[in-house]
Design an enzyme around this catalytic site. Structure first.
Site, short mmCIF file in Angstrom:
data_model
loop_
_atom_site.label_atom_id
_atom_site.label_comp_id
_atom_site.label_asym_id
_atom_site.label_seq_id
_atom_site.Cartn_x
_atom_site.Cartn_y
_atom_site.Cartn_z
N PHE A 6 0.82 -1.20 0.00
CA PHE A 6 0.00 0.00 0.00
C PHE A 6 0.87 1.26 0.00
CE2 PHE A 6 -2.48 3.21 2.42
CZ PHE A 6 -3.49 3.40 1.48
N GLU A 7 1.90 1.24 0.87
CA GLU A 7 2.81 2.40 0.92
C GLU A 7 3.54 2.58 -0.41
OE1 GLU A 7 3.98 2.41 5.66
OE2 GLU A 7 4.71 0.81 4.38
N LEU A 64 26.52 -23.65 -25.10
CA LEU A 64 27.53 -24.43 -24.38
C LEU A 64 27.50 -25.86 -24.88
CD1 LEU A 64 26.63 -23.23 -20.78
CD2 LEU A 64 28.67 -22.61 -22.08
N GLU A 86 27.70 -22.92 -11.51
CA GLU A 86 26.41 -22.27 -11.22
C GLU A 86 25.29 -23.09 -11.82
OE1 GLU A 86 26.50 -18.62 -14.21
OE2 GLU A 86 28.41 -18.92 -13.21
N LYS A 113 22.14 -24.13 -14.18
CA LYS A 113 21.75 -23.86 -15.57
C LYS A 113 20.24 -23.64 -15.58
CE LYS A 113 22.58 -25.47 -20.26
NZ LYS A 113 21.27 -25.17 -20.81
N ASP A 167 16.55 -22.86 -16.76
CA ASP A 167 15.85 -23.32 -17.96
C ASP A 167 14.81 -22.28 -18.37
OD1 ASP A 167 15.13 -24.88 -20.01
OD2 ASP A 167 14.08 -26.40 -18.82
N GLU A 203 19.06 -15.33 -18.03
CA GLU A 203 17.95 -16.17 -18.46
C GLU A 203 16.65 -15.61 -17.88
OE1 GLU A 203 19.29 -18.56 -20.26
OE2 GLU A 203 17.82 -20.18 -20.43
N TYR A 253 23.97 -14.17 -15.61
CA TYR A 253 25.10 -15.08 -15.43
C TYR A 253 26.34 -14.79 -16.26
CZ TYR A 253 22.54 -17.16 -19.36
OH TYR A 253 21.87 -17.35 -20.52
N LYS A 304 32.45 -23.03 -15.49
CA LYS A 304 33.20 -22.04 -16.26
C LYS A 304 34.59 -21.84 -15.65
CE LYS A 304 28.89 -19.58 -17.02
NZ LYS A 304 28.05 -18.42 -16.73
N LYS A 358 24.32 -31.69 -18.01
CA LYS A 358 22.84 -31.73 -18.03
C LYS A 358 22.32 -32.85 -17.16
CE LYS A 358 20.66 -30.34 -21.57
NZ LYS A 358 19.85 -29.27 -22.11
N CYS A 414 -15.52 -49.68 -26.76
CA CYS A 414 -15.38 -48.25 -26.48
C CYS A 414 -15.95 -47.89 -25.11
CB CYS A 414 -16.09 -47.45 -27.57
SG CYS A 414 -16.03 -45.67 -27.25
N CYS A 424 -19.17 -45.53 -25.80
CA CYS A 424 -20.41 -45.93 -26.48
C CYS A 424 -20.56 -47.43 -26.60
CB CYS A 424 -20.48 -45.27 -27.86
SG CYS A 424 -19.28 -45.94 -29.00
N CYS A 454 -12.39 -46.46 -32.07
CA CYS A 454 -13.82 -46.75 -31.97
C CYS A 454 -14.42 -46.36 -33.32
CB CYS A 454 -14.46 -45.93 -30.85
SG CYS A 454 -16.26 -45.90 -30.98
N CYS A 500 -20.71 -41.89 -31.26
CA CYS A 500 -19.88 -41.88 -30.06
C CYS A 500 -19.66 -40.42 -29.63
CB CYS A 500 -18.57 -42.59 -30.38
SG CYS A 500 -17.41 -42.66 -29.01
S1 IVH Z 1 26.79 -19.16 -19.75
C1 IVH Z 1 29.32 -18.60 -23.53
N1 IVH Z 1 25.48 -19.72 -17.58
O1 IVH Z 1 22.27 -22.23 -21.39
C2 IVH Z 1 28.61 -18.97 -22.29
N2 IVH Z 1 24.39 -20.10 -19.65
O2 IVH Z 1 23.50 -23.91 -23.63
C3 IVH Z 1 27.25 -18.42 -22.26
N3 IVH Z 1 22.09 -20.93 -19.42
O3 IVH Z 1 22.46 -19.93 -24.03
C4 IVH Z 1 26.30 -19.11 -21.42
N4 IVH Z 1 22.03 -20.94 -17.24
O4 IVH Z 1 20.61 -19.62 -22.28
C5 IVH Z 1 25.46 -19.71 -18.92
N5 IVH Z 1 24.42 -20.14 -15.54
C6 IVH Z 1 24.40 -20.12 -16.88
C7 IVH Z 1 23.26 -20.52 -17.61
C8 IVH Z 1 23.30 -20.52 -18.99
C9 IVH Z 1 21.35 -21.18 -18.35
C10 IVH Z 1 21.61 -21.14 -20.81
C11 IVH Z 1 21.86 -19.97 -21.71
C12 IVH Z 1 22.75 -20.47 -22.79
C13 IVH Z 1 22.52 -21.94 -22.74
C14 IVH Z 1 23.77 -22.64 -23.21
#
Ligand code: IVH
Length: 667
Positions: A35-36, A84, A113, A115, A117, A173, A225, A288, A312, A406, A409, A424, A430
């Site tokens: 509200f504020e 990647l 870190e 990934k 989606d 992302e 990222y 990385k 993955k 079915c 029917c 069916c 049906c």
């Molecule tokens: S680094 C050159 N870090 O995954 C490196 N990508 O398959 C650039 N993604 O296109 C990407 N989490 O859309 C990086 N922590 C993360 C990520 C990340 C998701 C996605 C991103 C990228 C795809 C690569």
């Protein structure tokens, strides 16, 4: 208030709102109530309205988006947006580690870190302000979606602090949390709209919306990222991201540094489990090399950096129990077995049902009632059963027997040689098949009659419609007698049915739901035969002579027109005045424009824009709503929009006149 005082107050309010946005969206620690917050926002909006000279696209008040219907411009990425390379096992990660060590030795550290989606985005900042947001596109060029991105509350429009480079890009992302996704789908379902299959699709669909005020209502969020630029404060990834967090970016705290690959494996294994409890989707871990000079030493392959890799996760699985199996009958009569499961949490949602595909799949799995089953979620809404735990099976369970009649029917099911599905055959008796055909008939790509599936079910149940032809004899009074309808909704439906009389012939053909006649085949048939009369009198040879029509389609068409029930339906539709033919001149045209994409703008002397669109399609070309690098021609008339003119200039796209266009398609 005078101008100077207004300027001062506007600045104060923007500063305060930025601070509270940061507390709320980034730190999740609000200091004031909603509200504020609204009071401050209202004051700012009022002042900005009164003193338009101080308006600023990066003001916190601009997060509501605009109603303007714009088109996306495409620009080249300053730094290509690479992907990647993926790994799926620890061995593959070890191989990556060995390659890295061979090239740069052992003096380096990794950063790991999550990934995320979602959909990748590149945000450019200049003088502390967001200036541009670009999607990945093909990696070299992407769509400019700045207006949409401005509505995402967790992306700072103006940076905090002072020590940021004058110009830099930060990538991340955009995603939707499970909760936001669930809410959005609930709203869509209630409004009779299609639901999104998963948060990633919902995000991608939202970012492509042309109307940013609609985007503003969707629950998008963004993790960052990757930083790029000439004057970054640090010479390593982790340290720059840590700095960026101070500037107001949402950099999740799950990021870690590692010197040793075994510790990194612990991190990976840990997240393989912990991800199930996250409020958003991740599909792996990104590893990385931290220091930029080391990254440079490693360099890139054509598609991806040698200094990073993605690990993955396997598709997320859950264990449940098979309680019962339902059989659903679709509009074609195909029977799909659907498993009812003990409710189980999977990838952020509770799963109660899973597809079993067909009888072969059931046999292959040898699935039995009471079995413990493994459920997996792919990209689809409905998860699938991928295996069973034989060890936990009860000794006296019996093999599953597929139904032979079915469930709707009672008709004996049939199974055609070479087809996986049971059908069916009671096409006209049906109920789900009848309803399914009507629903297909009214769908957007067919006759585009705007009403919900539930309405069709109701109209069918009370006996007002037995087939799609009956829609055209519905009267408003009939509808008003039903529970679901009021004056306005009844008029709307009647109007929508009326309007469908103008839907072009090819879509009428598609709407009939003749088996195997999809959108493309319907188009080809419409052009080849140009009328229902000629199509219905075509024999097998004449049918297979048409483009894309093979044996199976030809037989299905013959069967359709021989069936007294479909003949009866066709009579009703013809009587209702639907488009049963198209201009043979138009139909005769060939594929002169195949592979070419046009954008139409302005008004023309001899044809309307719709006619031109039809001519383009009839000649095998494509119409696009907006100009992009994929546009081949702008078909321009009187008064082409200035934004379009500017875009074709930037992208060097030729503009052709109506006359020049007509020459292109001359037989
Ligand atoms: S680094 C050159 N870090 O995954 C490196 N990508 O398959 C650039 N993604 O296109 C990407 N989490 O859309 C990086 N922590 C993360 C990520 C990340 C998701 C996605 C991103 C990228 C795809 C690569």
């Amino acid at each position: 208030m005078d101008k100077a005082a207004a300027d001062k107050r506007i600045k104060e309010l923007r500063e305060a709102l930025r601070h509270h946005n940061y507390r709320y969206y980034i730190l999740s620690q609000p200091e004031i109530t909603d509200f504020e917050y609204d009071i401050l926002m209202n004051e700012l909006q009022a002042l900005e309205k009164e003193f338009p000279a101080f308006s600023d696209v990066n003001s916190p008040s601009q997060r509501v988006g605009s109603d303007l219907n714009r088109e996306f411009l495409q620009v080249a990425h300053k730094y290509p947006m690479l992907s990647l390379s993926n790994t799926y096992t620890e061995e593959e990660v070890l191989e990556f580690d060995a390659r890295v060590r061979k090239l740069i030795g052992d003096d380096f550290e990794y950063v790991a870190e999550l990934k995320y989606d979602g959909v990748a985005i590149g945000l450019s900042y200049e003088n502390s302000s967001l200036v541009q947001a670009v999607t990945r596109g093909d990696g070299l060029r992407g769509d400019v979606v700045t207006d949409n991105v401005r509505t995402i509350r967790s992306i700072p429009l103006v940076l905090r602090g002072k020590d940021h480079p004058q110009s830099f890009e930060i990538r991340g992302e955009i995603f939707m949390s499970h909760e936001g996704f669930g809410r959005l789908n609930e709203q869509r379902q209630a409004a009779g709209e299609d639901v999104f299959a998963n948060p990633r699709n919902a995000t991608a669909g939202t970012l492509k919306l042309q109307n940013s005020s609609l985007v503003a209502k969707r629950p998008l969020d963004c993790f960052l990222y990757h930083m790029l630029g000439e004057n970054l404060p640090f010479s390593s990834h982790f340290e720059n991201l840590t700095a960026a967090r101070e500037w107001g970016f949402k950099i999740p705290g799950y990021i870690r540094k590692f010197e040793n690959i075994q510790d990194l494996f612990t991190y990976i294994r840990d997240w393989e489990e912990r991800r199930k409890g996250l409020p958003f989707d991740i599909d792996g871990i990104v590893i990385k090399v931290n220091r930029y000079d080391r990254q440079e030493q490693l360099g890139f392959t054509a598609k991806s950096p040698r200094w990073a890799i993605a690990y993955k996760f396997k598709a997320e699985q859950a264990v449940s129990r098979l309680l019962s199996v339902d059989f659903q009958v679709g509009r074609t009569g195909a029977v799909t077995p659907v498993a009812n499961l003990e409710p189980v949490q999977l990838a952020g949602t509770i799963v109660k049902r899973a597809s079993l595909h067909n009888a072969d799949q059931i046999k292959l799995l040898d699935i039995r009632l009471g079995d413990e089953v493994y459920v997996e979620k792919g990209g689809d809404i409905i998860p699938k059963i991928v295996g069973i735990n034989l060890a936990s099976r009860d000794g006296d369970s019996a093999a599953f027997v597929f139904i032979d009649s079915c469930p709707e029917c009672g008709t004996q099911l049939v199974r055609t040689e070479g087809e996986a599905a049971h059908y069916c055959p009671n096409e006209y008796g049906c109920p789900p098949q009848i309803r399914g055909r009507i629903e297909h008939f009214i769908s957007r790509k067919a006759m585009d009659i705007g009403t919900a599936e539930a309405t069709i079910e109701q109209l069918f149940n009370v006996g007002l419609i037995q087939d799609a032809g009956d829609l055209y004899s519905l009267r408003k009074e009939d509808l008003l007698r039903l529970e679901r309808f009021a004056e306005k909704s009844a008029s709307n439906l009647i109007d929508s049915i009326d309007n469908s009389r103008d839907v072009p012939f090819e879509r009428v053909l598609f709407a009939l739901g003749i088996r195997y006649v999809g959108e493309t085949v319907a188009k080809k048939l419409a052009r080849h035969f140009s009328s229902v009369d000629r199509l219905r009198s075509a024999d097998y040879e004449a049918l297979v002579a048409a483009d894309e029509v093979g044996e199976r389609i030809a037989e299905s068409i013959i069967q359709f027109f021989n069936d007294p029930k479909s003949r009866h339906l066709m009579d009703k539709l013809e009587f209702a005045g639907l488009q049963f033919s198209m201009d043979p001149e138009q139909a005769k045209t060939g594929n002169k424009l195949e592979g070419l994409t046009f954008v139409i703008s302005g008004s023309f002397e001899t044809h309307s824009r719709d006619e031109l669109k039809q001519l383009i399609e009839a000649n095998g070309g494509k119409n696009a709503g907006s100009i992009s690098s994929r546009t081949d021609y702008l078909l321009g008339g009187e008064g082409i929009g200035p934004s379009k003119l500017k875009k074709v200039e930037t992208l060097d796209i030729p503009i052709i006149s109506e006359d020049e266009f007509l020459v292109m398609i001359r037989p």
